[in-house]
Design a protein around this motif. Structure first.
Motif, PDB file in Angstrom:
ATOM      1  N   UNK A   1       0.833  -1.196   0.000  1.00  0.00           N
ATOM      2  CA  UNK A   1       0.000   0.000   0.000  1.00  0.00           C
ATOM      3  C   UNK A   1       0.871   1.251   0.000  1.00  0.00           C
ATOM      4  N   UNK A   2       1.895   1.261   0.834  1.00  0.00           N
ATOM      5  CA  UNK A   2       2.794   2.416   0.890  1.00  0.00           C
ATOM      6  C   UNK A   2       3.499   2.626  -0.451  1.00  0.00           C
ATOM      7  N   UNK A   3       3.960   1.543  -1.057  1.00  0.00           N
ATOM      8  CA  UNK A   3       4.632   1.634  -2.352  1.00  0.00           C
ATOM      9  C   UNK A   3       3.679   2.132  -3.434  1.00  0.00           C
ATOM     10  N   UNK A   4       2.454   1.596  -3.457  1.00  0.00           N
ATOM     11  CA  UNK A   4       1.502   1.994  -4.494  1.00  0.00           C
ATOM     12  C   UNK A   4       1.061   3.448  -4.338  1.00  0.00           C
ATOM     13  N   UNK A   5       1.024   3.944  -3.113  1.00  0.00           N
ATOM     14  CA  UNK A   5       0.669   5.353  -2.886  1.00  0.00           C
ATOM     15  C   UNK A   5       1.769   6.287  -3.382  1.00  0.00           C
ATOM     16  N   UNK A   6       2.980   5.791  -3.456  1.00  0.00           N
ATOM     17  CA  UNK A   6       4.106   6.607  -3.894  1.00  0.00           C
ATOM     18  C   UNK A   6       4.179   6.712  -5.417  1.00  0.00           C
ATOM     19  N   UNK A   7       3.394   5.914  -6.125  1.00  0.00           N
ATOM     20  CA  UNK A   7       3.429   5.915  -7.590  1.00  0.00           C
ATOM     21  C   UNK A   7       2.505   7.005  -8.127  1.00  0.00           C
ATOM     22  N   UNK A   8       3.036   7.828  -9.020  1.00  0.00           N
ATOM     23  CA  UNK A   8       2.256   8.885  -9.657  1.00  0.00           C
ATOM     24  C   UNK A   8       1.217   8.251 -10.577  1.00  0.00           C
TER      25      UNK A   8
ATOM     26  N   UNK B   1      -0.260   9.671 -12.899  1.00  0.00           N
ATOM     27  CA  UNK B   1      -0.128  10.239 -14.233  1.00  0.00           C
ATOM     28  C   UNK B   1       0.939   9.561 -15.079  1.00  0.00           C
ATOM     29  N   UNK B   2       2.109   9.295 -14.472  1.00  0.00           N
ATOM     30  CA  UNK B   2       3.209   8.745 -15.267  1.00  0.00           C
ATOM     31  C   UNK B   2       3.682   7.373 -14.796  1.00  0.00           C
ATOM     32  N   UNK B   3       3.249   6.936 -13.614  1.00  0.00           N
ATOM     33  CA  UNK B   3       3.595   5.605 -13.135  1.00  0.00           C
ATOM     34  C   UNK B   3       4.967   5.481 -12.499  1.00  0.00           C
ATOM     35  N   UNK B   4       5.647   6.612 -12.253  1.00  0.00           N
ATOM     36  CA  UNK B   4       6.949   6.555 -11.595  1.00  0.00           C
ATOM     37  C   UNK B   4       6.822   7.015 -10.144  1.00  0.00           C
ATOM     38  N   UNK B   5       7.886   6.791  -9.378  1.00  0.00           N
ATOM     39  CA  UNK B   5       7.936   7.245  -7.988  1.00  0.00           C
ATOM     40  C   UNK B   5       8.965   8.367  -7.879  1.00  0.00           C
ATOM     41  N   UNK B   6       8.759   9.280  -6.959  1.00  0.00           N
ATOM     42  CA  UNK B   6       9.666  10.420  -6.800  1.00  0.00           C
ATOM     43  C   UNK B   6      11.098   9.966  -6.537  1.00  0.00           C
ATOM     44  N   UNK B   7      11.281   8.875  -5.775  1.00  0.00           N
ATOM     45  CA  UNK B   7      12.647   8.441  -5.475  1.00  0.00           C
ATOM     46  C   UNK B   7      13.386   7.916  -6.710  1.00  0.00           C
ATOM     47  N   UNK B   8      12.661   7.591  -7.769  1.00  0.00           N
ATOM     48  CA  UNK B   8      13.320   7.179  -9.010  1.00  0.00           C
ATOM     49  C   UNK B   8      13.977   8.376  -9.706  1.00  0.00           C
ATOM     50  N   UNK B   9      13.507   9.564  -9.387  1.00  0.00           N
ATOM     51  CA  UNK B   9      14.034  10.785  -9.998  1.00  0.00           C
ATOM     52  C   UNK B   9      15.052  11.472  -9.089  1.00  0.00           C
ATOM     53  N   UNK B  10      15.173  11.044  -7.860  1.00  0.00           N
ATOM     54  CA  UNK B  10      16.097  11.624  -6.901  1.00  0.00           C
ATOM     55  C   UNK B  10      17.528  11.293  -7.315  1.00  0.00           C
TER      56      UNK B  10
END
Length: 75
Positions: free
Chosen positions: A10-17, A19-28
């Protein structure tokens, strides 16, 4: 254990945008790759059909609450 897995998912799925399907930590830049993704343009026929139907929804009171969805054609 199952509860812990469910909460982690649930925590992981809430972190997914949504709109684009990525997570903020993937862009960090410290933890991920700032250039891990490239933009790709594509057209979804289903979304195109919904957009065309939305153009037919009247403005004002007659169009309030009108939702457009897709269902399989029967026949």
């Amino acid at each position: 254990m199952d509860r812990e897995k469910a909460l982690a998912y649930l925590e992981l799925s809430r972190a997914v945008c949504d709109g684009c399907g990525t997570r903020a930590d993937e862009w960090d830049e410290q933890h991920g790759d700032r250039f891990a993704y490239v933009a790709e343009t594509y057209r979804c026929p289903g979304c195109e059909l919904i957009a065309m139907e939305q153009d037919q929804v009247p403005e004002g009171p007659d169009g309030r609450g009108v939702k457009i969805g897709l269902r399989p054609r029967q026949g």
